[in-house]
Design an enzyme around this catalytic site. Structure first.
Site, mmCIF file in Angstrom:
data_model
loop_
_atom_site.group_PDB
_atom_site.id
_atom_site.type_symbol
_atom_site.label_atom_id
_atom_site.label_comp_id
_atom_site.label_asym_id
_atom_site.label_seq_id
_atom_site.Cartn_x
_atom_site.Cartn_y
_atom_site.Cartn_z
ATOM 1 N N ASP A 162 0.780 -1.381 -0.010
ATOM 2 C CA ASP A 162 0.059 -0.165 -0.132
ATOM 3 C C ASP A 162 0.884 1.303 0.003
ATOM 4 O O ASP A 162 2.078 1.222 0.471
ATOM 5 C CB ASP A 162 -0.759 -0.020 1.211
ATOM 6 C CG ASP A 162 -0.348 0.172 2.418
ATOM 7 O OD1 ASP A 162 -0.746 0.431 3.359
ATOM 8 O OD2 ASP A 162 0.812 -0.346 2.617
ATOM 9 N N PRO A 163 0.230 2.483 -0.275
ATOM 10 C CA PRO A 163 1.240 3.675 -0.504
ATOM 11 C C PRO A 163 1.534 3.964 0.874
ATOM 12 O O PRO A 163 1.255 3.831 1.923
ATOM 13 C CB PRO A 163 0.158 4.559 -0.851
ATOM 14 C CG PRO A 163 -1.108 4.028 -1.682
ATOM 15 C CD PRO A 163 -0.956 2.677 -0.799
#
Length: 359
Positions: A162-163
Site C-alpha cells: 500500500d502507499p
C-alpha cells in the site's frame, strides 16, 4: 509536475469473465450500451521464464479459463465519452476520478471493472474516507501510474503493497516518493543492490522519485492504491486488491496475445502469490528457448528481509540482459539522480538504435 495527456483510444480491449456478473446498472437501473461487443474466448498455456535468486527455470502457465474481447473502438471515437454517456448521473459522479485521470491507453481495458459491485463499494468507501480523513496519495495521483506508464509501453512490473502513509510521500508509484522526500528504507536497499550491479549507479538517498523508471515502461503498482494518513494497510481488503490483480491479469493476457515482452520483478510473498495465482506456481523444466514473459523473485528489500536473499540477486542487470540480448529491446536505465545515467545501458541502447537505422 505531471501533465495528463489524452492518448488514442483504439487500444485492444480485453475482458475476462467466467460467468455473467451483476453490474451497477442493476442497482441504478441504467441502460446497457447497445454497442457492447461480444466476448471471444482466449487461450492460455504459454510458457515463460522464471528467475529465483539467479536460477533460470522454464515454467508452464496453468490453463486459466478466460475470455478476451479483441474488438477495438471505432476509429476517432473516445472510449471515455462513449462510456460516460451510458452511466447514470450518480455513477458518473462516483467514477469521475477514473474518467478524468486514468490514461486513455488503460481506460478501455479497465472500464468493465468500474461497474462491478465490488468496485462501486470500494469507491464509496474511499470517497467517505476522503471526506472524513486525510487519504494518500492525493486524488490526482491515485492513477498516476497509468499516465506515466501507458498500457502498451509496460515492459517491467514491480508490485508493492500500500502507499506510504505520511505527508509528501505517496504519488501513485510503488516504492517511489515525491521530491524532496528522501528514499525510504526499502528504496535505500534497492539502491544498494543497484550499486552492486552497476558500479556507476549514483547512490543518493536524498532522491526517492522513480518517475524515470515509470517513463521507460516500469509499472510501479501497489496492490492497494490508497491509504489513510498514518495508518498503514487501512485501505487493504476493501477491493483494491481485486482491481490491481485484474490490472496484472490484463497485462498478461495482452502480452500472451501479442508476444510483447513482459517482466515481473516480484519482491516478497505477497507479490509472488499474486502473480502465481495468474501464471501458476513455478516448476523446473528444460529448454534453451524462452518466450516473452519473464518472472524474477526474491525476498522484499525491507531491512527486515533484504539480507536473506535480496542483495546479490543481480536481477536488474539480468532484466536488461534479457531485454537486450534475447528480446532485441532497449535496456532500462535504472539511474534515479537527475542528470545521471548508466553508461553500459546508454551504449547498448545507442547500438540498438543505430542497428535499427541501418538499411
Amino acid at each position: 509536475m505531471w501533465c495528463m495527456r489524452r492518448l488514442p483510444t483504439n487500444s485492444v480491449m480485453t475482458v475476462a469473465r467466467k460467468r455473467k456478473q451483476t453490474t451497477i446498472e442493476d442497482f441504478f437501473g441504467t441502460k446497457k450500451s447497445t454497442n457492447e461487443a461480444p466476448n471471444k474466448k482466449g487461450k492460455s498455456g504459454a510458457t515463460f521464464m522464471t528467475i529465483t535468486n539467479g536460477a533460470a527455470i522454464k515454467t508452464e502457465t496453468k490453463a486459466v479459463a478466460k475470455e478476451a474481447n479483441t474488438d477495438k473502438y471505432p476509429a476517432n471515437s473516445n472510449a471515455k465519452d462513449v462510456y460516460s454517456k451510458n452511466l447514470s448521473s450518480n455513477l458518473r459522479t462516483l467514477l469521475s476520478l477514473e474518467l478524468e485521470t486514468i490514461d486513455d491507453s488503460w481506460f478501455p481495458h479497465l472500464m468493465d471493472e468500474f461497474k462491478k459491485p465490488y468496485f462501486v463499494k470500494l469507491k464509496q468507501f474511499v470517497t467517505k474516507e476522503q471526506a472524513d480523513h486525510t487519504v494518500f496519495p492525493p486524488a490526482k495521483d491515485i492513477y498516476s501510474w497509468t499516465r506515466l506508464t501507458p498500457f502498451n509501453k509496460v515492459k517491467v512490473v514491480i508490485i508493492g503493497q500500500d502507499p506510504y502513509h505520511n505527508f509528501n510521500q505517496a504519488h501513485g508509484l510503488a516504492f517511489s516518493v515525491k521530491p524532496p522526500t528522501p528514499a525510504p528504507p526499502s528504496l535505500k536497499n534497492i539502491y544498494k543492490e543497484l550499486k552492486q550491479e552497476y558500479p556507476d549507479f549514483v547512490e543518493d538517498n536524498k532522491v526517492g522519485d522513480l518517475t524515470h523508471w515509470a517513463s521507460q515502461g516500469v509499472l510501479l503498482l501497489n496492490t492497494s492504491l490508497t491509504v489513510r494518513a498514518h495508518n498503514a494497510n487501512s485501505h487493504s481488503k476493501h477491493g483494491w486488491e481485486t482491481f490491481t490483480k485484474r490490472v496484472v491479469q490484463l497485462l498478461i493476457q495482452d502480452r500472451e496475445a501479442d508476444g510483447k515482452s513482459l517482466v515481473f520483478l516480484l519482491w516478497g510473498n505477497n507479490a509472488i502469490k499474486l502473480v502465481e495465482s495468474l501464471l501458476g506456481s513455478t516448476s523446473v523444466g528444460s529448454g534453451s528457448k524462452y518466450p516473452n514473459i519473464m518472472v524474477m523473485k526474491s525476498v522484499h528489500p525491507s531491512p527486515l528481509s533484504a539480507s536473506r536473499g535480496f542483495f546479490g540477486t543481480n536481477h536488474f542487470k539480468m532484466i536488461n540482459d534479457w531485454l537486450y540480448n534475447t528480446r532485441g529491446e532497449k535496456m532500462i536505465d535504472w539511474s534515479v539522480v537527475p542528470g545521471t545515467s548508466l553508461r553500459e545501458v546508454q551504449e547498448a541502447n545507442a547500438r540498438l538504435e543505430s542497428e535499427s537505422k541501418d538499411p
